[in-house]
Design a protein around this motif. Structure first.
Motif: not given
Length: 83
Positions: A13-22
């Motif tokens: 929730n803090f970073q967002g799934a798309a950002e973590i994936r990247q």
């Protein structure tokens, strides 16, 4: 192929799934490149960025793009005609 990893919800929730994936893709591509398991262009492809952006990522992470010793470089350059 898709690989799933488990992360705490508050982190996602803090970073967002798309950002973590990247970030995971870039980190893995950097690691593979550092280990000599993939070429620079293949690592960029795996990271999902163009070659120039991946080279800048390498620079930010202090990952050498050219892996040659000073002596080897001098020996290589000594073969060029200066004229």
């Amino acid at each position: 192929m898709q690989i799933a990893i488990e992360l705490p919800n508050d982190f996602v929730n803090f970073q967002g799934a798309a950002e973590i994936r990247q970030e995971v893709a870039i980190s893995y591509a950097l690691w593979l490149y550092q280990q000599g398991r993939v070429t620079l262009s293949k690592a960029a492809e795996l990271a999902g960025v163009d070659l120039y952006d991946f080279m800048m990522t390498c620079k930010r992470n202090k990952v050498p793009i050219i892996d040659i010793s000073r002596d080897d470089l001098i020996a290589e350059l000594s073969g060029f005609d200066g004229g």
